[in-house]
Design an enzyme around this catalytic site. Structure first.
Site, mmCIF file in Angstrom:
data_model
loop_
_atom_site.group_PDB
_atom_site.id
_atom_site.type_symbol
_atom_site.label_atom_id
_atom_site.label_comp_id
_atom_site.label_asym_id
_atom_site.label_seq_id
_atom_site.Cartn_x
_atom_site.Cartn_y
_atom_site.Cartn_z
ATOM 1 N N TYR A 64 5.674 -4.762 -10.827
ATOM 2 C CA TYR A 64 6.952 -4.626 -10.546
ATOM 3 C C TYR A 64 7.734 -6.049 -11.043
ATOM 4 O O TYR A 64 8.873 -6.380 -10.903
ATOM 5 C CB TYR A 64 7.432 -4.101 -9.257
ATOM 6 C CG TYR A 64 7.139 -2.985 -8.898
ATOM 7 C CD1 TYR A 64 7.861 -1.820 -9.482
ATOM 8 C CD2 TYR A 64 5.976 -2.723 -8.173
ATOM 9 C CE1 TYR A 64 7.511 -0.625 -8.877
ATOM 10 C CE2 TYR A 64 5.698 -1.220 -7.801
ATOM 11 C CZ TYR A 64 6.429 -0.431 -8.252
ATOM 12 O OH TYR A 64 6.108 1.049 -8.021
ATOM 13 N N HIS A 109 -0.003 -1.381 -0.661
ATOM 14 C CA HIS A 109 -0.659 -1.624 -1.741
ATOM 15 C C HIS A 109 -1.769 -2.547 -1.258
ATOM 16 O O HIS A 109 -1.707 -3.399 -0.534
ATOM 17 C CB HIS A 109 -0.036 -2.232 -2.705
ATOM 18 C CG HIS A 109 0.757 -1.532 -3.897
ATOM 19 N ND1 HIS A 109 1.673 -1.817 -4.455
ATOM 20 C CD2 HIS A 109 0.843 0.013 -3.883
ATOM 21 C CE1 HIS A 109 2.252 -0.824 -5.184
ATOM 22 N NE2 HIS A 109 1.955 0.097 -4.884
ATOM 23 N N ARG A 135 6.046 6.916 0.119
ATOM 24 C CA ARG A 135 5.569 8.031 -0.925
ATOM 25 C C ARG A 135 5.959 9.407 -0.406
ATOM 26 O O ARG A 135 6.244 9.420 0.569
ATOM 27 C CB ARG A 135 3.929 7.803 -0.921
ATOM 28 C CG ARG A 135 3.257 6.553 -1.240
ATOM 29 C CD ARG A 135 1.772 6.457 -1.222
ATOM 30 N NE ARG A 135 1.078 5.429 -1.868
ATOM 31 C CZ ARG A 135 0.700 4.340 -1.042
ATOM 32 N NH1 ARG A 135 0.948 4.384 0.289
ATOM 33 N NH2 ARG A 135 0.335 3.479 -1.716
ATOM 34 N N LYS A 179 -2.329 6.145 2.168
ATOM 35 C CA LYS A 179 -3.544 6.418 1.342
ATOM 36 C C LYS A 179 -4.752 6.067 2.121
ATOM 37 O O LYS A 179 -4.543 4.988 2.747
ATOM 38 C CB LYS A 179 -3.511 5.839 0.057
ATOM 39 C CG LYS A 179 -2.663 6.580 -0.885
ATOM 40 C CD LYS A 179 -2.763 6.151 -2.414
ATOM 41 C CE LYS A 179 -1.863 6.716 -3.460
ATOM 42 N NZ LYS A 179 -2.198 6.339 -4.739
#
Length: 297
Positions: free
Chosen positions: A273, A264, A143, A167
């Site tokens: 995806y 994730h 990211r 995150k």
């Protein structure tokens, strides 16, 4: 007090600020309607959601975040006996289909990353930094915030691994490729010129003045290098992350591994995806399924 609870849940400062704004906006809405918090009902919440859409034209994801903020706030208020019940507890928004991420093919990515370096010394140095950024974005699916926050100690050149803080301050280990390793080494030679020395906690990507590069600067440099390569694509860091995920999944079929590399927490997020290569899936099926062989008659 509510903010402290969110910090305990390892939320980033950016996320906390967003939650604070969301709740403040809802409280202002109640104040303007002369609506006491303990009198709030589901109908009021739906009216507020409609109001936010009308005023700000929010996306579904932003609207969902608003509702999550209010739900958490009211949960805290209920637990503290400020409210008798949480009217947002089971309120759900109608989910819209998630758009598939845009993709660019590997030939186009190669055209950008393998382009000829500029001849002017300063531009050449900037290119070596930018190429290392491009390589890591595509090689490891990072990211924007993750590559901006990468430090020298996070790189394991021997094992081709990166320690990435994603995150919620969650740390994961991701591999990077041989070409990314070469680009990093070339960039760090320039890094020594700009910075003068290496320290474990120094950021990997810096400006010519030795300051950590900002997210906006990374975005601008990524776009610039796509333009310089003559590619008619609105290139941004998240698009390279999409391409990493799609190309990895297309070539490996290993959804769990791609989930781990992307960081994730939910496999459902990675499954966006799986649209990428139905021809490849058909070929795998034809090779693997015992009753897939077609009749020769």
């Amino acid at each position: 007090m509510w903010i402290d609870e969110r910090k305990i849940q390892n939320q980033s400062e950016h996320t906390l600020d967003a939650y604070f704004r969301d709740v403040s906006g809802f409280i202002d809405f109640c104040y303007n309607k002369k609506l006491e918090l303990h009198n709030v009902e589901k109908a009021d919440l739906r009216e507020y959601m409609a109001y936010k859409v009308e005023q700000n034209q929010l996306s579904t994801s932003s609207l969902q975040r608003h509702l999550t903020s209010i739900r958490q706030f009211m949960k805290w208020a209920t637990q503290g006996n400020y409210l008798a019940f949480n009217p947002a507890h089971d309120l759900q928004l109608k989910r819209q289909p998630r758009p598939l991420p845009g993709l660019i093919d590997i030939e186009t990515i190669n055209q950008i990353i393998d382009q000829v370096a500029p001849e002017k010394p300063v531009e050449h140095q900037l290119w070596l930094r930018d190429r290392a950024i491009l390589e890591l974005l595509y090689s490891s699916g990072l990211r924007l915030a993750e590559i901006q926050g990468l430090t020298i100690r996070d790189i394991d050149f021997g094992r081709h691994l990166l320690r990435v803080t994603g995150k919620g301050n969650k740390t994961r280990i991701v591999p990077f490729g041989g070409k990314a390793r070469e680009s990093l080494i070339e960039w760090l030679k320039i890094y020594r010129i700009w910075q003068g020395d290496f320290k474990a906690d120094f950021p990997v990507f810096i400006t010519q003045r030795g300051n950590v590069i900002t997210p906006r600067q990374i975005e601008n440099r990524v776009k610039l290098q796509a333009q310089r390569a003559g590619v008619n694509v609105d290139l941004h860091p998240h698009l390279l992350r999409h391409c990493f995920a799609s190309h990895m999944l297309s070539n490996s079929g290993d959804l769990r591994a791609v989930q781990e590399m992307l960081g994730h927490s939910n496999l459902t997020t990675t499954q966006i995806y799986t649209h990428i290569d139905f021809d490849h899936l058909a070929q795998v099926y034809d090779r693997a399924h015992p009753r897939a062989s077609k009749s020769k008659n």
